[in-house]
Enzyme design. Structure first.
Site, PDB file in Angstrom:
ATOM      1  N   GLN A 437       0.672  -1.192   0.184  1.00  0.00           N
ATOM      2  CA  GLN A 437      -0.553  -0.302  -0.045  1.00  0.00           C
ATOM      3  C   GLN A 437       0.363   0.994  -0.504  1.00  0.00           C
ATOM      4  O   GLN A 437       0.519   2.077   0.440  1.00  0.00           O
ATOM      5  CB  GLN A 437      -0.994  -0.220   1.093  1.00  0.00           C
ATOM      6  N   ASP A 438       1.905   1.189  -0.067  1.00  0.00           N
ATOM      7  CA  ASP A 438       3.225   2.092  -0.266  1.00  0.00           C
ATOM      8  C   ASP A 438       3.972   2.196  -1.373  1.00  0.00           C
ATOM      9  O   ASP A 438       5.493   2.948  -1.430  1.00  0.00           O
ATOM     10  CB  ASP A 438       3.772   2.619   0.997  1.00  0.00           C
ATOM     11  N   LEU A 439       3.905   1.470  -2.466  1.00  0.00           N
ATOM     12  CA  LEU A 439       4.437   1.167  -3.404  1.00  0.00           C
ATOM     13  C   LEU A 439       5.015   2.473  -4.760  1.00  0.00           C
ATOM     14  O   LEU A 439       4.242   2.276  -5.339  1.00  0.00           O
ATOM     15  CB  LEU A 439       4.087   0.356  -4.356  1.00  0.00           C
TER      16      LEU A 439
END
Length: 535
Positions: A437-439
Site C-alpha cells: 500500500q505504499d509502493l
C-alpha cells in the site's frame, strides 16, 4: 590431553551449529515472470499470433511443458516455444472459434538450474462463460531430495578434504594412516551420492513429477540441460581424486601427485556454483569465486576439526601435538578468513548499491517499471498479513471521526465518496494476493542485483487493483489532474486491471491517509477530489 580434546570437540560442535555448510546464495533465488503479452487477465480485440513471456533472467523451456489452451480447452500452440535470453515466445494459431478465454501454462528452467512454473489467462473479445481452469503446479516436486543431496555432498567434502590434508602434510610418522585414508574415500563416495541425488532431483523438477514417478528418459534428459554436464564433470573428478587419494593421504605421493589432487579438488569445488545460483548472479565470476572460497574454507576448517578430534588427539604424544596444532591453527585462521571474506563479498553483491529513486526517470518509464515489478510481487499468501478488507473496515470507522477532529478540513462530499467506494469495493474483491500500500516512486530504487528494488513494504492481502493505488496517487511523478489520469490509464492498461475499481480504491485510500491528527495532507485530498470530480 583430555582438556585439549574436549576443547576441540566443543569447537567442532559449535562450528557445525554456527557455520552454514551451504555457501551464501543470492536472495533473488531464481527467475520470476515479470511481464507477458498479452497482459495477464487482459481482454483484447482479437487473438494474437504469439504469446510472449519475459522473465527476470535467462530461461530454457521444458519440452512439452509450455502450452496455450484455447476457449474450447484444446491446444492452440503452433510450434515449439523459442527462448531468447529472458524472453520466451510461444507461437499460437487462431482456432475456429477464436473468442473467449485462453490459458497459458509454462514450465521453464532458469539460468541457476531451478524450475519456474505457472499459468495465466487472457481473453479475446470477451471472457468465456466457463474459462479453462488455471493449472495447479508444484515448482519443486523433488521435495526434500534437493537439500538432502546438497548436504550429503557438503558432508562428503568435509570428510574428503580434512583427513586428506592432514595425511599429506601433518600426519605423525608412527601413526597408521589406514583409517584416515578410508575416511577420505567415504567422503568422495558421499560426494558421488550427493551428486547422483542432485541429478535425480533435477530430473523431477525439470519434468514436474515426483521422484518416484521418474522414467529413464526423464533421468537421461538432465544430460541435455545446462546443469547435466556440470554434475557429470563432478562425478568424473571424484573418480580421478579417488585414484590419487591413497598415495597422497598415505604420505607416499610426490609433489606432482599432490599438486594434481589439489587441482582436481579445486575443479570439483567449482562445479557447485556452476550448478547453482551464482551463474545467475549480477556478477557471476565473483559469485562463483566466492562460493568456491566458501566451500574450501568450510571443508578445511570442519574437516580439520573432525580429523583432530577423531584421529589425532586420541593416542598422539603431547610433544607431537605441539608440532601439529600450531600448523592447524594457521590453517584454521586462513579458512575462517576465507569464510568471512566470501560471505561479505556475496552480501555486497546481493545488496548492491541502491542508487537513484524511480521518480528520477521520466514518468511514463517509471510507470512501466512499476507495471513490470508488480506481477512479481503478487503472490498468493495467508497470515500473518492483514487482509485489505480488514484494513478497509478500520478506514471506514476512523475517517469520519478524524475528519471531525481535524475541523472538517475538506467537504463532506469527499468523505461520503470514500465511504461509498469502500462499501462497494470491500466485499467484491478479486483474487487475494500480496499488495503493497505504499509502493510509490520514492520507494523503488535502482540497484545492482536487480535493475530496481522495492523498499519499505507495507503489505496487505487484497485484490490486484489496490496494488497500483500508490503509484497513481503519489506526487513523485507529477501532481496534476492530467498526470494522475495518465498514470491511471497507463498502469491499468499495461496490467489489464479494472480501471473503475482502481479509481475507487484510490479515492478511499487517499482520504484514509489524508489526516494525521491536526495535519492534513493536501496532496492526497487533491487527488481524491480530482478523481471524484472526474477532472
Amino acid at each position: 590431553m583430555r582438556t585439549t580434546r574436549s576443547a576441540v570437540l566443543l569447537g567442532f560442535l559449535l562450528a557445525l551449529l554456527s557455520v552454514p555448510l551451504a555457501p551464501a546464495t543470492p536472495a533473488a533465488a531464481h527467475a520470476a515472470l515479470v511481464a507477458t503479452s498479452p497482459v495477464r487477465d487482459a481482454v483484447i480485440g482479437s487473438p494474437p499470433g504469439e504469446v510472449v513471456l519475459v522473465f527476470s533472467e535467462s530461461v530454457s523451456p521444458v519440452v512439452g511443458r509450455v502450452q496455450v489452451l484455447g476457449p474450447d480447452g484444446r491446444r492452440v500452440t503452433a510450434g515449439e516455444p523459442v527462448a531468447d535470453g529472458a524472453t520466451l515466445r510461444i507461437p499460437v494459431r487462431v482456432p475456429d472459434r477464436p473468442l473467449g478465454t485462453y490459458l497459458v501454462s509454462y514450465r521453464v528452467i532458469s539460468a541457476d538450474s531451478h524450475p519456474v512454473a505457472g499459468s495465466f489467462a487472457y481473453s479475446a473479445g470477451a471472457p468465456s462463460a466457463t474459462p479453462p481452469e488455471p493449472v495447479s503446479v508444484d515448482e519443486r516436486p523433488s521435495g526434500g531430495w534437493t537439500p538432502a543431496a546438497r548436504y550429503v555432498g557438503y558432508l562428503g567434502l568435509v570428510l574428503a578434504v580434512g583427513p586428506t590434508l592432514f595425511g599429506a602434510a601433518r600426519w605423525p610418522r608412527r601413526r597408521r594412516r589406514r583409517a584416515v585414508t578410508a575416511t577420505g574415500y567415504v567422503g568422495l563416495a558421499l560426494v558421488a551420492v550427493g551428486t547422483a541425488g542432485t541429478w535425480v532431483a533435477q530430473a523431477a523438477d525439470m519434468v514436474g513429477v515426483p521422484v518416484g514417478d521418474l522414467s529413464r528418459g526423464d533421468l537421461t534428459a538432465v544430460a541435455g540441460s545446462d546443469v547435466g554436464p556440470v554434475l557429470g564433470a563432478r562425478l568424473a573428478l571424484a573418480g580421478i581424486a579417488a585414484g590419487l587419494l591413497t598415495a597422497v593421504a598415505g604420505g607416499r605421493a610426490g609433489r606432482g601427485r599432490r599438486v594434481a589432487l589439489a587441482v582436481v579438488g579445486l575443479a570439483g569445488l567449482v562445479t557447485w556454483p556452476l550448478a547453482g545460483h551464482p551463474v545467475a548472479s549480477p556478477l557471476p565470476p565473483v559469485s562463483i569465486l566466492a562460493d568456491v572460497v566458501h566451500l574450501a574454507g568450510m571443508s578445511v576448517w570442519l574437516g580439520g576439526l573432525f580429523t583432530l578430534a577423531v584421529f589425532l588427539l586420541p593416542g598422539t604424544h603431547r610433544r607431537v601435538l605441539g608440532r601439529i596444532l600450531p600448523a592447524w591453527s594457521r590453517w584454521a585462521t586462513v579458512a575462517v578468513g576465507w569464510l568471512v571474506a566470501s560471505g561479505v563479498g556475496q552480501a555486497a553483491i546481493e545488496l548492491g548499491r541502491p542508487g537513484s529513486p524511480l521518480h528520477e526517470v521520466p514518468a511514463d518509464e517509471a510507470v512501466d517499471v512499476v507495471a513490470g515489478l508488480l506481477p512479481r510481487l503478487w503472490r498468493r499468501a495467508a497470515g500473518p498479513f492483514t487482509p485489505l478488507a480488514e484494513e478497509a473496515v478500520g478506514w471506514r470507522q476512523r475517517l469520519p471521526e478524524r475528519w471531525e477532529r481535524a475541523g472538517r478540513p475538506y467537504g463532506r462530499r469527499l468523505v461520503d465518496a470514500a465511504l461509498d467506494q469502500l462499501d462497494r469495493l470491500v466485499d467484491t474483491q478479486g483474487e487475494q494476493v500480496l499488495v503493497n500500500q505504499d509502493l510509490h516512486a520514492g520507494n523503488v530504487l535502482r540497484a545492482t542485483r536487480e535493475p530496481w528494488l522495492v523498499i519499505d513494504p507495507k503489505p496487505l492481502l487484497g485484490e490486484r487493483e489496490f496494488a497500483v493505488v500508490p503509484i497513481v496517487r503519489g506526487a513523485e511523478l507529477g501532481h496534476s489532474p492530467g498526470a494522475v489520469r495518465r498514470r491511471l490509464d497507463r498502469v491499468t492498461g499495461a496490467l489489464g486491471l479494472d480501471r473503475d475499481r482502481v479509481v475507487g480504491w484510490t479515492i478511499a485510500h487517499c482520504l484514509a491517509w489524508s489526516l494525521d491528527g491536526d495535519t492534513v495532507f493536501t496532496n492526497q485530498v487533491e487527488v481524491a477530489r480530482w478523481l471524484v470530480d472526474g477532472t
